[in-house]
Scaffold this motif. Structure first.
Motif, PDB file in Angstrom:
ATOM      1  N   HIS A 210     -16.939 -25.174   3.921  1.00  0.00           N
ATOM      2  CA  HIS A 210     -15.595 -25.274   4.500  1.00  0.00           C
ATOM      3  C   HIS A 210     -14.655 -24.151   4.071  1.00  0.00           C
ATOM      4  O   HIS A 210     -13.745 -23.803   4.787  1.00  0.00           O
ATOM      5  N   LEU A 323     -19.518 -25.448  14.133  1.00  0.00           N
ATOM      6  CA  LEU A 323     -19.206 -26.395  13.056  1.00  0.00           C
ATOM      7  C   LEU A 323     -17.776 -26.186  12.562  1.00  0.00           C
ATOM      8  O   LEU A 323     -17.004 -27.139  12.401  1.00  0.00           O
ATOM      9  N   LEU A 324     -17.412 -24.916  12.346  1.00  0.00           N
ATOM     10  CA  LEU A 324     -16.091 -24.610  11.797  1.00  0.00           C
ATOM     11  C   LEU A 324     -14.968 -24.982  12.763  1.00  0.00           C
ATOM     12  O   LEU A 324     -13.875 -25.338  12.340  1.00  0.00           O
ATOM     13  N   ASP A 326     -15.091 -27.380  15.024  1.00  0.00           N
ATOM     14  CA  ASP A 326     -15.234 -28.742  15.526  1.00  0.00           C
ATOM     15  C   ASP A 326     -13.929 -29.534  15.498  1.00  0.00           C
ATOM     16  O   ASP A 326     -13.577 -30.213  16.452  1.00  0.00           O
ATOM     17  N   ASN A 327     -13.203 -29.407  14.379  1.00  0.00           N
ATOM     18  CA  ASN A 327     -11.944 -30.144  14.235  1.00  0.00           C
ATOM     19  C   ASN A 327     -10.950 -29.812  15.346  1.00  0.00           C
ATOM     20  O   ASN A 327     -10.370 -30.708  15.961  1.00  0.00           O
ATOM     21  N   LYS A 331      -9.488 -32.003  19.261  1.00  0.00           N
ATOM     22  CA  LYS A 331      -8.136 -32.232  19.776  1.00  0.00           C
ATOM     23  C   LYS A 331      -8.098 -31.986  21.284  1.00  0.00           C
ATOM     24  O   LYS A 331      -7.212 -32.442  21.984  1.00  0.00           O
ATOM     25  N   GLU A 425     -19.451 -37.133  19.369  1.00  0.00           N
ATOM     26  CA  GLU A 425     -19.315 -36.327  18.165  1.00  0.00           C
ATOM     27  C   GLU A 425     -20.284 -35.171  18.126  1.00  0.00           C
ATOM     28  O   GLU A 425     -21.281 -35.153  18.831  1.00  0.00           O
ATOM     29  N   LEU A 426     -19.952 -34.232  17.263  1.00  0.00           N
ATOM     30  CA  LEU A 426     -20.841 -33.091  17.056  1.00  0.00           C
ATOM     31  C   LEU A 426     -22.157 -33.578  16.454  1.00  0.00           C
ATOM     32  O   LEU A 426     -22.169 -34.390  15.532  1.00  0.00           O
TER      33      LEU A 426
END
Lengths: 576, 90
Positions: A210, A323-324, A326-327, A331, A425-426
């Motif tokens: 992260h 992955l990075l 995804d957040n 939205k 979801e991922l």
């Protein structure tokens, strides 16, 4: 017993995502296909024919799937296709045998005649893995070959094995039983030796972390921009620009004198002379501005973009970016994996929208496709935006990107809020880094550039031809007179700009090129670039959107597009 | 759900995948969420009894990346919350 040999009409390549099925397909058939180091490159099945003992046999490359219980449209394609094939070539990643064997177990239970390719075998040694392939063959009851799509090892053997394929006669097992069986097989045939972590492996872990991952991502994006700029500007300023000015221009000047300025043919082929001279950017002739826009202004950036994109694809970095991000993507009602079609969309919206097949739900596909057609300008248009606005300063180019990015974020969030359903979801396998093979990389770039030239060039030439004919027939003025005032009122653009938008339906790059002779202010250019990016996607994108998502969704997307383009263009006109 | 149990000389702690810290290793002991979910994870090699390493933990209910054998898999927060791990601590 051997009577199934005569019946082989259709062979399918099937395996987990990202095991190299497409490279193998290309090796077997000689057909060029796009391959990348991320799961889901093949969203459609690819077909070709090979000759087998004198007979023509159809061979299909299916999208990867982890199991015969599919969870995405691309996987469904694979499973459905299985019903009407006569023979399966199951492709496995030899460096990740245990996981790959699950699908193999399921496939064996279907009792299709089958052979196995343990692909990527060239990587076994340096990963410290040894596999007893002969033992595996005995345990599974079907032919096993070690192959490498990259080097070509084992392809001949694999072809020979096709005629020896037979069903395994294994009865159906439960999920648990399959894993127990796989455990036994792995213990018997695979040996792992300890070795130190390589630099690439350390980088692999760091780039999904992260903290480090974010640092690496920012660096990667920065370097990417610099590389594209360096290659693009380099080609324009030192190669293609000088070539057009010193070699092509004299030829055109002779032709211009021969045709005599003002004549019908001169107007169409050469266009208008600006201060008595041919101006590649403004003359608007079929032989002047059309090839100049495509070859000098667009092609260099397109080439640079595809070199970079292909490198990122083949290296395996893109899934880490997924992955990075995804957040943020959640939205917008998407998950990180949607970054793949969006990145493809930055090249051309058509493969971008096709690429949304890797997403699980229709809702996600609609959101992603709409975001691509509205908020993601294709490489050809971007090259023109840089070419036109860059002259006034990089800040204006950045402004266009910033506006598009904000629109993209808000539009995604709004659609996520109003559309029914939820976003899955991922769930994504992240492949190891691989040093891209230069040969495959260049092939892929060539393939994409060739596609661009074949598809774009005729449309561009035709567009310029039509524009000139319409102008000569004075139809231009008539239509500008009707719709022009609306355009001036809402966007603050001159009435002639309506033609830019109309031509934009055919091709965005030549449409942007038409802005140059209009002598606009910077503010007008910024608005025009934003409106052109967001408004009707080109006809090719429209068609693919219709094909992929249907008429109802296309109409919805069009309404969204018209509303938001008017809104954003209008607001920019007021605040800038 | 964090109960510590004595097992030989190691302390084993049960926790969900999201509460696990980055770079910790552990063993999957339970996958909740139904057999379809279990199968889908299973097809990617994520099964009960597997040894895993957590690679990243994002803030704001972000995704989780884990290494299972030689495979790195990224999972959404909701999925990760259904996977229970026994963490090995010396």
């Amino acid at each position: 017993m051997d009577n199934h040999k005569q019946k082989i009409k259709k062979i399918a390549l099937i395996g987990n995502p990202n095991v190299g099925k497409s490279v193998l397909f290309s090796r077997l058939t000689g057909v060029r296909v796009l391959v990348s180091n991320y799961p889901g490159t093949t969203v459609e099945f690819l077909k070709s024919k090979i000759t087998l003992e004198g007979d023509e046999v159809e061979i299909v490359d299916l999208p990867g799937t982890y199991s015969l219980e599919p969870s995405a449209p691309a996987e469904e394609v694979a499973v459905k296709m299985l019903n009407d094939v006569d023979l399966i070539i199951n492709v496995l990643d030899a460096t990740n045998l245990e996981r790959n064997l699950y699908l193999t177990m399921e496939l064996l239970e279907t009792n299709h005649p089958m052979i196995i390719a343990l692909n990527m075998s060239d990587e076994l040694k340096h990963r410290g893995i040894s596999i007893k392939d002969r033992e595996l063959e005995k345990l599974l009851g079907v032919k096993v070959t070690l192959t490498s799509g990259i080097t070509g090892v084992g392809i001949k053997q694999l072809k020979e094995n096709i005629v020896q394929a037979k069903p395994s006669n294994i009865k159906t097992r439960t999920h648990q039983q399959r894993w127990v069986e796989i455990g036994k097989i792995i213990a018997e045939i695979q040996h792992l030796s300890y070795r130190h972590h390589t630099f690439l492996e350390i980088l692999e872990d760091a780039s999904v972390n992260h903290w480090w991952g974010a640092v690496i991502a920012v660096g990667a994006v920065f370097v990417s921009f610099q590389v594209v700029r360096f290659i693009g500007e380099g080609l324009i300023n030192y190669v293609l620009g000088p070539f057009f000015n010193s070699v092509y221009l004299p030829v055109l000047e002779r032709l211009s004198g021969f045709l005599s300025p003002g004549s019908f043919l001169h107007n169409i082929l050469i266009g208008h002379l600006i201060e008595g001279k041919i101006d590649f950017q403004q003359s608007m002739g079929v032989l002047t501005t059309a090839p100049y826009v495509e070859i000098v202004m667009v092609l260099p950036y397109l080439l640079a973009f595809y070199l970079l994109l292909s490198f990122l694809e083949d290296s395996g970095y893109i899934p880490r970016l997924a992955l990075l991000l995804d957040n943020i993507m959640h939205k917008l009602g998407l998950h990180g994996f949607a970054i793949i079609p969006i990145l493809l969309g930055f090249g051309c919206n058509v493969p971008g929208i096709l690429g949304t097949r890797i997403l699980e739900s229709e809702r996600e596909r609609f959101i992603a496709s709409t975001l691509i057609s509205i908020g993601v300008p294709c490489a050809a248009l971007q090259a023109m935006i840089v070419g036109i606005l860059g002259a006034f300063g990089g800040g204006y180019v950045a402004l266009v990107y910033a506006v598009l990015f904000i629109v993209w974020l808000f539009l995604g969030a709004i659609m996520n809020y109003f559309l029914k359903g939820y976003s899955p979801e991922l769930f994504l396998e992240i492949p190891p880094y691989r040093m891209p093979s230069l040969r495959l990389l260049l092939k892929k770039v060539f393939f994409r550039i060739k596609g661009f030239i074949i598809e774009a060039m005729p449309v561009v030439l035709a567009s310029v031809l039509i524009i000139n004919v319409l102008q000569l027939l004075h139809i231009f003025e008539a239509i500008s007179g009707i719709f022009g005032p609306v355009l001036s009122f809402v966007f603050g653009l001159p009435k002639e700009a309506i033609w830019v938008l109309i031509v934009g339906i055919l091709r965005k790059d030549i449409a942007a090129g038409m802005l140059i002779p209009l002598d606009l202010t910077v503010k007008q250019l910024v608005i025009a670039c934003v409106v052109l990016s967001m408004s009707f996607p080109c006809i090719a994108t429209f068609v693919i959107f219709l094909k992929e998502l249907g008429m109802k969704r296309l109409i919805q997307a069009t309404i969204i597009m018209l509303t938001i383009t008017t809104l954003v263009g209008g607001v920019l006109n007021m605040i800038l | 759900m964090e109960e510590a149990i004595q097992y030989n000389r190691c302390t084993m702690k049960k926790t969900s995948l999201i509460k696990m810290k980055a770079r910790e290793t552990g063993t999957i002991f339970e996958i909740e969420g139904g057999s379809m979910f279990e199968k889908r994870l299973g097809a990617m090699g994520i099964n009960v009894g597997k040894h895993i390493t957590k690679l990243s933990a994002f803030v704001m209910r972000g995704p989780v990346a884990i290494k299972v054998g030689r495979t790195v898999v990224a999972l959404g927060y909701g999925m990760a919350s259904k996977i229970w791990i026994t963490i090995n601590k010396k």
